[in-house]
Motif scaffolding. Structure first.
Motif, PDB file in Angstrom:
ATOM      1  N   ASN A   1       3.259 -17.971  -5.028  1.00  0.00           N
ATOM      2  CA  ASN A   1       2.849 -17.610  -3.591  1.00  0.00           C
ATOM      3  C   ASN A   1       1.513 -17.059  -3.352  1.00  0.00           C
ATOM      4  OD1 ASN A   1       2.796 -16.254  -1.014  1.00  0.00           O
ATOM      5  ND2 ASN A   1       5.099 -15.506  -1.119  1.00  0.00           N
ATOM      6  N   TYR A   2       0.620 -18.308  -2.868  1.00  0.00           N
ATOM      7  CA  TYR A   2      -0.769 -17.828  -2.917  1.00  0.00           C
ATOM      8  C   TYR A   2      -1.089 -16.857  -1.990  1.00  0.00           C
ATOM      9  CZ  TYR A   2      -0.956 -21.910  -6.029  1.00  0.00           C
ATOM     10  OH  TYR A   2      -0.704 -22.877  -6.941  1.00  0.00           O
ATOM     11  N   LEU A   3      -0.239 -16.568  -0.946  1.00  0.00           N
ATOM     12  CA  LEU A   3      -0.749 -15.830   0.176  1.00  0.00           C
ATOM     13  C   LEU A   3      -0.416 -14.407  -0.579  1.00  0.00           C
ATOM     14  CD1 LEU A   3      -1.746 -15.687   3.147  1.00  0.00           C
ATOM     15  CD2 LEU A   3       0.409 -15.675   3.732  1.00  0.00           C
ATOM     16  N   LEU A   4       0.486 -14.198  -1.162  1.00  0.00           N
ATOM     17  CA  LEU A   4       0.829 -12.910  -1.791  1.00  0.00           C
ATOM     18  C   LEU A   4      -0.131 -12.732  -2.789  1.00  0.00           C
ATOM     19  CD1 LEU A   4       4.773 -12.225  -1.990  1.00  0.00           C
ATOM     20  CD2 LEU A   4       3.050 -10.989  -0.576  1.00  0.00           C
ATOM     21  N   LEU A   5      -0.387 -13.669  -3.526  1.00  0.00           N
ATOM     22  CA  LEU A   5      -1.533 -13.476  -4.517  1.00  0.00           C
ATOM     23  C   LEU A   5      -2.828 -12.952  -3.911  1.00  0.00           C
ATOM     24  CD1 LEU A   5      -0.456 -16.178  -7.067  1.00  0.00           C
ATOM     25  CD2 LEU A   5      -1.166 -13.839  -7.944  1.00  0.00           C
ATOM     26  N   ALA A   6      -3.059 -13.466  -2.831  1.00  0.00           N
ATOM     27  CA  ALA A   6      -4.486 -13.506  -2.255  1.00  0.00           C
ATOM     28  C   ALA A   6      -4.350 -11.986  -1.697  1.00  0.00           C
ATOM     29  CB  ALA A   6      -4.536 -14.212  -1.239  1.00  0.00           C
ATOM     30  N   LYS A   7      -3.466 -11.508  -1.146  1.00  0.00           N
ATOM     31  CA  LYS A   7      -3.271 -10.267  -0.494  1.00  0.00           C
ATOM     32  C   LYS A   7      -3.524  -9.183  -1.578  1.00  0.00           C
ATOM     33  CE  LYS A   7      -2.755  -7.095   2.863  1.00  0.00           C
ATOM     34  NZ  LYS A   7      -3.955  -6.704   3.325  1.00  0.00           N
ATOM     35  N   THR A   8      -2.747  -9.440  -2.733  1.00  0.00           N
ATOM     36  CA  THR A   8      -2.452  -8.492  -3.897  1.00  0.00           C
ATOM     37  C   THR A   8      -3.909  -8.269  -4.609  1.00  0.00           C
ATOM     38  OG1 THR A   8      -0.431  -9.072  -4.420  1.00  0.00           O
ATOM     39  CG2 THR A   8      -1.558  -7.807  -6.018  1.00  0.00           C
ATOM     40  N   HIS A   9      -4.842  -9.127  -4.432  1.00  0.00           N
ATOM     41  CA  HIS A   9      -6.067  -9.228  -5.190  1.00  0.00           C
ATOM     42  C   HIS A   9      -7.229  -8.670  -3.974  1.00  0.00           C
ATOM     43  CE1 HIS A   9      -5.752 -11.075  -9.145  1.00  0.00           C
ATOM     44  NE2 HIS A   9      -4.726 -11.801  -8.529  1.00  0.00           N
ATOM     45  N   GLN A  10      -6.692  -8.641  -2.730  1.00  0.00           N
ATOM     46  CA  GLN A  10      -7.528  -8.225  -1.714  1.00  0.00           C
ATOM     47  C   GLN A  10      -7.436  -6.623  -1.734  1.00  0.00           C
ATOM     48  OE1 GLN A  10      -6.749  -9.538   2.298  1.00  0.00           O
ATOM     49  NE2 GLN A  10      -8.075  -8.133   2.991  1.00  0.00           N
ATOM     50  N   LEU A  11      -6.302  -6.247  -1.864  1.00  0.00           N
ATOM     51  CA  LEU A  11      -6.085  -4.741  -2.156  1.00  0.00           C
ATOM     52  C   LEU A  11      -6.567  -4.191  -3.212  1.00  0.00           C
ATOM     53  CD1 LEU A  11      -2.250  -4.611  -0.824  1.00  0.00           C
ATOM     54  CD2 LEU A  11      -4.284  -3.467   0.159  1.00  0.00           C
ATOM     55  N   LEU A  12      -6.390  -4.966  -4.518  1.00  0.00           N
ATOM     56  CA  LEU A  12      -7.494  -4.412  -5.604  1.00  0.00           C
ATOM     57  C   LEU A  12      -8.639  -4.505  -5.429  1.00  0.00           C
ATOM     58  CD1 LEU A  12      -5.452  -6.465  -8.699  1.00  0.00           C
ATOM     59  CD2 LEU A  12      -5.923  -4.117  -8.582  1.00  0.00           C
ATOM     60  N   ALA A  13      -9.267  -5.412  -4.726  1.00  0.00           N
ATOM     61  CA  ALA A  13     -10.768  -5.325  -4.498  1.00  0.00           C
ATOM     62  C   ALA A  13     -11.056  -3.938  -3.745  1.00  0.00           C
ATOM     63  CB  ALA A  13     -11.237  -6.555  -3.505  1.00  0.00           C
TER      64      ALA A  13
END
Length: 163
Positions: free
Chosen positions: A95-107
């Motif tokens: 789920n690339y959208l969830l991966l993106a959102k998770t990494h955005q929150l990590l940023a």
């Protein structure tokens, strides 16, 4: 065929309940009502784990991490987010959208801790996944450049930030 329909009908109330609970939790988060948002996200996470709904689990945990970020518990948020990355990477279908959102929150976490190189790494990672999830959405490109501009501003490389 009847088995699949019966199984779907049994699972349908959870989908509706999970989504409405998620919307309610997001409503509380948007209004900074963490007293209500945190327990609701925790409840959704437990139910999603029991039903083995990885997307709902990660979405709820991302919401919980977002609450912790706002509350200043950055390391607690990072622990949840790193766990989410592991869960998402183990999944068979990505789920690339969830991966993106998770990494955005990590940023965002690394930004709050002024860990600039980690911030840059997570920024590049979230953009990589956003490009996979929605290659034609220009808003993600704009978001990436906003984060990249912030990185260069924090490094006092103003001419690159301006570009």
């Amino acid at each position: 065929m009847k088995f699949f329909i019966a199984a779907f009908l049994q699972f349908l109330p959870f989908l509706v309940t999970g989504q409405s609970s998620l919307q309610k939790a997001q409503y509380f988060l948007d209004r900074s009502d963490y007293r209500h948002a945190v327990p609701l996200y925790e409840k959704i996470t437990k139910e999603a784990k029991l039903n083995r709904n990885l997307d709902l689990q990660v979405t709820a945990q991302n919401g919980l991490a977002d609450c912790y970020i706002d509350l200043g518990a950055t390391y607690k948020a990072m622990a949840i987010l790193k766990q989410n990355v592991v869960l998402l990477n183990r999944a068979i279908s990505k789920n690339y959208l969830l991966l993106a959102k998770t990494h955005q929150l990590l940023a965002i976490c690394y930004d709050k801790l002024f860990l600039l190189e980690d911030y840059l790494t997570e920024t590049k990672t979230f953009y990589h996944y956003y490009k996979k999830a929605a290659p034609n959405k220009e808003i993600y490109k704009a978001l990436y450049y906003a984060y990249l501009g912030r990185y260069y501003n924090m490094r006092f490389i103003v001419d690159k930030a301006f570009v």
